[in-house]
Design an enzyme around this catalytic site. Structure first.
Site, PDB file in Angstrom:
ATOM      1  N   LYS A 142       4.147  -1.934   9.766  1.00 21.28           N
ATOM      2  CA  LYS A 142       3.197  -2.317  10.832  1.00 21.28           C
ATOM      3  C   LYS A 142       3.853  -2.210  12.197  1.00 21.28           C
ATOM      4  CE  LYS A 142      -0.690  -4.467   8.985  1.00 21.28           C
ATOM      5  NZ  LYS A 142      -1.964  -4.932   9.529  1.00 21.28           N
ATOM      6  N   LYS A 153      -2.264   7.188   3.778  1.00 21.70           N
ATOM      7  CA  LYS A 153      -3.611   6.693   3.469  1.00 21.70           C
ATOM      8  C   LYS A 153      -4.549   6.816   4.681  1.00 21.70           C
ATOM      9  CE  LYS A 153      -3.680   1.806   4.570  1.00 21.70           C
ATOM     10  NZ  LYS A 153      -4.310   0.570   4.276  1.00 21.70           N
ATOM     11  N   LYS A 207      -7.764   2.657   9.429  1.00 24.00           N
ATOM     12  CA  LYS A 207      -8.505   2.372  10.666  1.00 24.00           C
ATOM     13  C   LYS A 207      -7.598   2.530  11.875  1.00 24.00           C
ATOM     14  CE  LYS A 207     -10.803  -1.513   8.727  1.00 24.00           C
ATOM     15  NZ  LYS A 207      -9.612  -2.335   8.540  1.00 24.00           N
TER      16      LYS A 207
HETATM   17  N1  AQP Z   1      -7.295   4.583   2.325  1.00 18.96           N
HETATM   18  C1  AQP Z   1      -7.763   3.635   1.561  1.00 18.96           C
HETATM   19  N2  AQP Z   1      -8.166   3.918   0.304  1.00 18.96           N
HETATM   20  C2  AQP Z   1      -8.655   2.929  -0.496  1.00 18.96           C
HETATM   21  N3  AQP Z   1      -8.797   1.650  -0.098  1.00 18.96           N
HETATM   22  C3  AQP Z   1      -8.433   1.328   1.153  1.00 18.96           C
HETATM   23  N4  AQP Z   1      -8.455   0.151   1.859  1.00 18.96           N
HETATM   24  C4  AQP Z   1      -7.970   0.374   3.091  1.00 18.96           C
HETATM   25  N5  AQP Z   1      -7.628   1.669   3.239  1.00 18.96           N
HETATM   26  C5  AQP Z   1      -7.903   2.298   2.049  1.00 18.96           C
HETATM   27  C6  AQP Z   1      -8.944  -1.118   1.342  1.00 18.96           C
HETATM   28  O1  AQP Z   1      -9.894  -1.636   2.273  1.00 18.96           O
HETATM   29  C7  AQP Z   1      -9.833  -3.075   2.268  1.00 18.96           C
HETATM   30  C8  AQP Z   1      -9.833  -3.603   3.664  1.00 18.96           C
HETATM   31  O2  AQP Z   1      -8.688  -3.174   4.324  1.00 18.96           O
HETATM   32  P1  AQP Z   1      -8.159  -3.953   5.604  1.00 18.96           P
HETATM   33  O3  AQP Z   1      -9.193  -3.965   6.640  1.00 18.96           O
HETATM   34  O4  AQP Z   1      -7.634  -5.291   5.227  1.00 18.96           O
HETATM   35  O5  AQP Z   1      -6.943  -3.181   6.121  1.00 18.96           O
HETATM   36  P2  AQP Z   1      -5.963  -2.152   5.505  1.00 18.96           P
HETATM   37  O6  AQP Z   1      -5.784  -2.267   4.043  1.00 18.96           O
HETATM   38  O7  AQP Z   1      -4.712  -2.250   6.328  1.00 18.96           O
HETATM   39  O8  AQP Z   1      -6.801  -0.827   5.823  1.00 18.96           O
HETATM   40  P3  AQP Z   1      -6.768   0.055   7.099  1.00 18.96           P
HETATM   41  O9  AQP Z   1      -7.987   0.869   7.118  1.00 18.96           O
HETATM   42  O10 AQP Z   1      -5.472   0.769   7.187  1.00 18.96           O
HETATM   43  O11 AQP Z   1      -6.927  -0.974   8.275  1.00 18.96           O
HETATM   44  P4  AQP Z   1      -5.995  -1.353   9.494  1.00 18.96           P
HETATM   45  O12 AQP Z   1      -5.747  -0.066  10.194  1.00 18.96           O
HETATM   46  O13 AQP Z   1      -6.866  -2.313  10.263  1.00 18.96           O
HETATM   47  O14 AQP Z   1      -4.739  -1.996   9.003  1.00 18.96           O
HETATM   48  C9  AQP Z   1      -8.607  -3.485   1.464  1.00 18.96           C
HETATM   49  O15 AQP Z   1      -9.042  -3.933   0.191  1.00 18.96           O
HETATM   50  C10 AQP Z   1      -7.839  -2.190   1.317  1.00 18.96           C
HETATM   51  O16 AQP Z   1      -7.092  -2.142   0.109  1.00 18.96           O
END
Ligand code: AQP
Length: 338
Positions: free
Chosen positions: A119, A204, A207
């Site tokens: 992060k 992956k 966001k």
């Molecule tokens: N690429 C992915 N493929 C499958 N599942 C995914 N999740 C996130 N990215 C993928 C699942 O979405 C849920 C919510 O995620 P989050 O908002 O807690 O944040 P994250 O896991 O850190 O996802 P992001 O998109 O990368 O968000 P940011 O950029 O805000 O940190 C979780 O259940 C996650 O597993």
């Protein structure tokens, strides 16, 4: 009904207002399934306090993102009568329990979790990253333990955080000679269910990745979806096969195709095997457009009614508070402040 699932808790950060295809396939679609199959209402939180770990997020954007995310979840099929949807910061018990758990953990233990290093790198501020980037696993533990959660559906990248949560629950019960904390079980999503970036299929879809065209959001219009998928990075082998290690780009597209059609990856491969890469991209675009079109129009309908969204979040807050109140009273009695 799958009694084993018990109480499910999960969260999604409103760091962007709209979920991407990875969030949809990896989290929201399974949640829609759990609301019909779990014995207790799943608890789903728009975890705005977690989004604060991103120092670039502006207040007016966050405020709007919370509504956008809530509308997105409902548009994707989550039903406030079948699950509890609420905004994390409206239930202050999360931060209160988080502090109590912070005092039950050690700096060494938290530093051993390697997600914070990633992060810090992502935020590009080796020296100036907020402390929340390090200690957010304790807030996540509080989110989970507050609702005596039985099952947490998580991506494999979150496994260490859940291990910490389990340890904290056990340590707390032992230290305070009680049985207040329920030790949750994780329902781990395998690496093969991770949706990858369309621009770099070795990382992956995220966001926080602002590389143009790296993700498809659930609100992208048909033309944009087709353009992004057409530009997805693949390889020069014209014969399609599923091999995430050696052929991450093509395998990612087959994975998306399978998930959107609710079929296995091997069935998906059988369906697309005779295609070339361009035909595969068209086929993937077709299924994505078909699934997302109704979600897009439902989202715009819901965004017209902020009162309704506020009411959904308020009802969710009330239901969540009822459970959280109970746990926090037990916790306070156990630690001697009540
Ligand atoms: N690429 C992915 N493929 C499958 N599942 C995914 N999740 C996130 N990215 C993928 C699942 O979405 C849920 C919510 O995620 P989050 O908002 O807690 O944040 P994250 O896991 O850190 O996802 P992001 O998109 O990368 O968000 P940011 O950029 O805000 O940190 C979780 O259940 C996650 O597993």
């Amino acid at each position: 009904m799958n009694a084993k699932l018990g109480r499910i808790f999960s969260g999604i950060q409103p760091s962007a207002g709209v979920p991407h295809l990875g969030n949809y396939i990896g989290a929201i679609k399974p949640w829609v399934h759990y609301q019909d199959t779990a014995p207790l209402k799943p608890i789903l939180s728009v975890v705005d306090l977690h989004a604060l770990t991103n120092p670039k997020l502006k207040p007016e954007i966050l405020r709007d993102n919370i509504f956008q995310m809530t509308a997105s979840l409902l548009a994707c099929g989550l039903d406030p009568n079948k699950c509890i949807i609420f905004q994390q910061s409206t239930v202050p018990h999360h931060t209160e329990l988080s502090w109590i758990l912070t005092c039950c953990s050690t700096l060494q233990r938290i530093q051993a979790i390697n997600t914070w290093r990633e992060k810090v790198k992502l935020l590009g501020k080796e020296k100036g990253a907020p402390l929340g980037v390090l200690v957010y696993p304790l807030l996540m533990a509080a989110d989970i333990l507050l609702y005596k959660t039985d099952t947490i559906p998580v991506g494999d990248d979150q496994s260490q955080n859940i291990e910490l949560t389990r340890e904290l629950a056990t340590t707390f019960n032992r230290r305070f000679n009680c049985n207040v904390m329920k030790v949750p079980e994780k329902l781990v999503q395998t690496e093969s269910n991770r949706i990858k970036s369309l621009r770099d299929p070795t990382s992956k879809m995220s966001k926080s990745d602002d590389t143009q065209g790296s993700s498809v959001t659930i609100l992208d219009c048909q033309d944009l979806i087709r353009a992004k998928i057409k530009k997805a990075v693949t390889d020069s082998n014209p014969v399609l096969s599923f091999d995430p290690e050696k052929r991450p780009g093509v395998s990612n597209l087959i994975g998306i195709y399978a998930a959107m059609k609710n079929i296995s990856k091997s069935d998906a491969l059988t369906e697309v095997e005779s295609m070339d890469t361009l035909q595969l991209k068209n086929a993937v675009s077709d299924v994505v457009v078909e699934a997302l079109s109704p979600i897009r129009s439902e989202h715009s309908r819901l965004m017209e009614s902020k009162e309704y969204l506020t009411q959904v979040l308020n009802n969710g807050k009330n239901s969540a508070t009822e459970i959280a109140d109970q746990t926090l009273i037990e916790v306070k009695k156990a630690i001697g402040v009540l």
